[in-house]
Design a protein around this motif. Structure first.
Motif, PDB file in Angstrom:
ATOM      1  N   GLN A  24       0.812  -1.226   0.000  1.00 31.52           N
ATOM      2  CA  GLN A  24       0.000   0.000   0.000  1.00 31.52           C
ATOM      3  C   GLN A  24       0.844   1.274   0.000  1.00 31.52           C
ATOM      4  O   GLN A  24       0.579   2.214  -0.754  1.00 31.52           O
ATOM      5  CB  GLN A  24      -0.931  -0.003   1.217  1.00 31.52           C
ATOM      6  CG  GLN A  24      -1.855   1.207   1.272  1.00 31.52           C
ATOM      7  CD  GLN A  24      -2.793   1.142   2.470  1.00 31.52           C
ATOM      8  OE1 GLN A  24      -2.663   0.268   3.327  1.00 31.52           O
ATOM      9  NE2 GLN A  24      -3.742   2.046   2.540  1.00 31.52           N
ATOM     10  N   SER A  25       1.887   1.301   0.838  1.00 33.18           N
ATOM     11  CA  SER A  25       2.692   2.534   0.951  1.00 33.18           C
ATOM     12  C   SER A  25       3.373   2.875  -0.377  1.00 33.18           C
ATOM     13  O   SER A  25       3.470   4.042  -0.757  1.00 33.18           O
ATOM     14  CB  SER A  25       3.734   2.396   2.062  1.00 33.18           C
ATOM     15  OG  SER A  25       4.602   1.316   1.789  1.00 33.18           O
ATOM     16  N   ILE A  26       3.813   1.842  -1.111  1.00 30.62           N
ATOM     17  CA  ILE A  26       4.461   2.061  -2.420  1.00 30.62           C
ATOM     18  C   ILE A  26       3.435   2.557  -3.433  1.00 30.62           C
ATOM     19  O   ILE A  26       3.688   3.496  -4.194  1.00 30.62           O
ATOM     20  CB  ILE A  26       5.115   0.750  -2.925  1.00 30.62           C
ATOM     21  CG1 ILE A  26       6.203   0.293  -1.961  1.00 30.62           C
ATOM     22  CG2 ILE A  26       5.691   0.930  -4.333  1.00 30.62           C
ATOM     23  CD1 ILE A  26       6.683  -1.134  -2.187  1.00 30.62           C
ATOM     24  N   LEU A  27       2.250   1.941  -3.425  1.00 27.34           N
ATOM     25  CA  LEU A  27       1.199   2.317  -4.378  1.00 27.34           C
ATOM     26  C   LEU A  27       0.781   3.775  -4.211  1.00 27.34           C
ATOM     27  O   LEU A  27       0.538   4.484  -5.193  1.00 27.34           O
ATOM     28  CB  LEU A  27      -0.031   1.403  -4.231  1.00 27.34           C
ATOM     29  CG  LEU A  27       0.174  -0.100  -4.421  1.00 27.34           C
ATOM     30  CD1 LEU A  27      -1.160  -0.828  -4.406  1.00 27.34           C
ATOM     31  CD2 LEU A  27       0.911  -0.406  -5.715  1.00 27.34           C
ATOM     32  N   ILE A  28       0.700   4.203  -2.967  1.00 27.37           N
ATOM     33  CA  ILE A  28       0.275   5.588  -2.688  1.00 27.37           C
ATOM     34  C   ILE A  28       1.409   6.565  -3.010  1.00 27.37           C
ATOM     35  O   ILE A  28       1.203   7.575  -3.678  1.00 27.37           O
ATOM     36  CB  ILE A  28      -0.185   5.727  -1.219  1.00 27.37           C
ATOM     37  CG1 ILE A  28      -1.486   4.935  -1.011  1.00 27.37           C
ATOM     38  CG2 ILE A  28      -0.392   7.201  -0.859  1.00 27.37           C
ATOM     39  CD1 ILE A  28      -1.883   4.727   0.429  1.00 27.37           C
ATOM     40  N   ARG A  29       2.624   6.221  -2.574  1.00 26.64           N
ATOM     41  CA  ARG A  29       3.770   7.122  -2.774  1.00 26.64           C
ATOM     42  C   ARG A  29       4.023   7.384  -4.261  1.00 26.64           C
ATOM     43  O   ARG A  29       4.279   8.505  -4.680  1.00 26.64           O
ATOM     44  CB  ARG A  29       5.019   6.504  -2.131  1.00 26.64           C
ATOM     45  CG  ARG A  29       6.262   7.409  -2.165  1.00 26.64           C
ATOM     46  CD  ARG A  29       7.508   6.632  -1.788  1.00 26.64           C
ATOM     47  NE  ARG A  29       7.867   5.664  -2.819  1.00 26.64           N
ATOM     48  CZ  ARG A  29       8.559   4.546  -2.579  1.00 26.64           C
ATOM     49  NH1 ARG A  29       8.932   4.237  -1.355  1.00 26.64           N
ATOM     50  NH2 ARG A  29       8.863   3.722  -3.567  1.00 26.64           N
ATOM     51  N   ASP A  30       3.992   6.327  -5.066  1.00 24.64           N
ATOM     52  CA  ASP A  30       4.338   6.464  -6.480  1.00 24.64           C
ATOM     53  C   ASP A  30       3.127   6.560  -7.406  1.00 24.64           C
ATOM     54  O   ASP A  30       3.259   6.424  -8.618  1.00 24.64           O
ATOM     55  CB  ASP A  30       5.238   5.297  -6.915  1.00 24.64           C
ATOM     56  CG  ASP A  30       6.588   5.339  -6.219  1.00 24.64           C
ATOM     57  OD1 ASP A  30       7.003   6.441  -5.820  1.00 24.64           O
ATOM     58  OD2 ASP A  30       7.219   4.285  -6.062  1.00 24.64           O
ATOM     59  N   LYS A  31       1.951   6.786  -6.808  1.00 24.50           N
ATOM     60  CA  LYS A  31       0.719   6.973  -7.596  1.00 24.50           C
ATOM     61  C   LYS A  31       0.561   5.892  -8.664  1.00 24.50           C
ATOM     62  O   LYS A  31       0.665   6.146  -9.858  1.00 24.50           O
ATOM     63  CB  LYS A  31       0.703   8.361  -8.252  1.00 24.50           C
ATOM     64  CG  LYS A  31       0.633   9.493  -7.247  1.00 24.50           C
ATOM     65  CD  LYS A  31       0.624  10.835  -7.940  1.00 24.50           C
ATOM     66  CE  LYS A  31       0.563  11.971  -6.947  1.00 24.50           C
ATOM     67  NZ  LYS A  31       0.879  13.266  -7.543  1.00 24.50           N
ATOM     68  N   TYR A  32       0.308   4.706  -8.205  1.00 21.15           N
ATOM     69  CA  TYR A  32       0.194   3.560  -9.116  1.00 21.15           C
ATOM     70  C   TYR A  32      -1.155   3.520  -9.834  1.00 21.15           C
ATOM     71  O   TYR A  32      -2.160   4.036  -9.334  1.00 21.15           O
ATOM     72  CB  TYR A  32       0.359   2.260  -8.335  1.00 21.15           C
ATOM     73  CG  TYR A  32       1.779   1.736  -8.291  1.00 21.15           C
ATOM     74  CD1 TYR A  32       2.130   0.556  -8.947  1.00 21.15           C
ATOM     75  CD2 TYR A  32       2.783   2.422  -7.605  1.00 21.15           C
ATOM     76  CE1 TYR A  32       3.433   0.068  -8.912  1.00 21.15           C
ATOM     77  CE2 TYR A  32       4.095   1.940  -7.565  1.00 21.15           C
ATOM     78  CZ  TYR A  32       4.404   0.760  -8.222  1.00 21.15           C
ATOM     79  OH  TYR A  32       5.690   0.278  -8.199  1.00 21.15           O
TER      80      TYR A  32
END
Length: 246
Positions: free
Chosen positions: A93-101
């Motif tokens: 989740q944190s990666i998806l939000i940070r990098d706007k997936y």
């Protein structure tokens, strides 16, 4: 230097292009990578891809496969199994939000020698400012990898080589011409927004039924992949076009 009228990531390009009938049916379903969208997409499709909205070169891409009672998350050549989508989502989740997936409908790619491949069509403006197809090449995924990109270990191969086991002489030639037309049509549509761009790299997937899909259009396409082919005709043409001033 003149600024672009729009700067769009994958989702913005998808929404812009979806407005045009000539290209709409070739676009795989693409949405913001929220948990609710993931749940909807994995009910509709057996697999989906998670991609950074503005990423390039195949970096940071995940694939999710839906099983009977589980979900498999793949990245690079690694796999992890989860009993629920909530658990899977929580792990990244944190990666998806940070990098706007974004989440994109998974297209089961056509294979050559048991390895999936996709196509890159290079489209460039000529001296009159109109678009020409200057190159077409295949990219075969490294064994057990989820992406085909050259910089992620993918192997560049001639399109003829990749399609030989699927189509014979004349039908193969016509099919390649249809891929070139699709690349040009897709570039024409996106070019309505990116007016100052002189080159587009159109990534096309072919599914098991030989249907083509426009996965993505790069507005700063890498030309070096064409230099890997033994025959330098395409690469020389691309270089020649790249020197034309707008």
């Amino acid at each position: 230097m003149k600024k672009e009228k729009y700067k769009m990531g994958k989702l913005g390009k998808y929404k812009f292009m979806k407005k045009y009938k000539m290209i709409r049916k070739f676009l795989p379903d693409t949405r913001t990578a929220t948990l609710s969208n993931l749940k909807i997409m994995l009910k509709l499709y057996r697999s989906v891809y998670l991609k950074p909205d503005e990423g390039t070169g195949g970096h940071g891409i995940y694939k999710i496969n839906r099983g009977e009672n589980s979900f498999v998350l793949r990245t690079g050549s690694n796999s992890r199994m989860f009993s629920s989508l909530n658990d899977l989502y929580a792990s990244i989740q944190s990666i998806l939000i940070r990098d706007k997936y974004v989440v994109q409908e998974g297209i089961e790619l056509l294979k050559h020698n048991n390895r999936p491949f996709d196509i890159r069509v290079m489209v460039q403006k000529n001296g009159k400012g109109t678009l020409d197809v200057t190159g077409i090449i295949g990219r075969q995924a490294k064994r057990n990898k989820v992406v085909t990109n050259f910089h992620s270990g993918g192997t560049p191969l001639s399109i003829n080589t990749l399609l030989k086991s699927h189509l014979n002489g004349e039908s193969r030639k016509q099919y390649i011409q249809s891929l070139e037309r699709l690349g040009k049509d897709a570039s024409t549509v996106l070019g309505k927004s990116y007016r100052s761009k002189r080159a587009f790299g159109v990534d096309i997937a072919i599914d098991n039924k030989m249907n083509p899909w426009v996965l993505e259009i790069n507005t700063k396409p890498d030309m070096s992949i064409f230099n890997t082919l033994r025959n330098k005709t395409m690469y020389n043409r691309i270089l020649r076009y790249s020197k034309i001033k707008g």
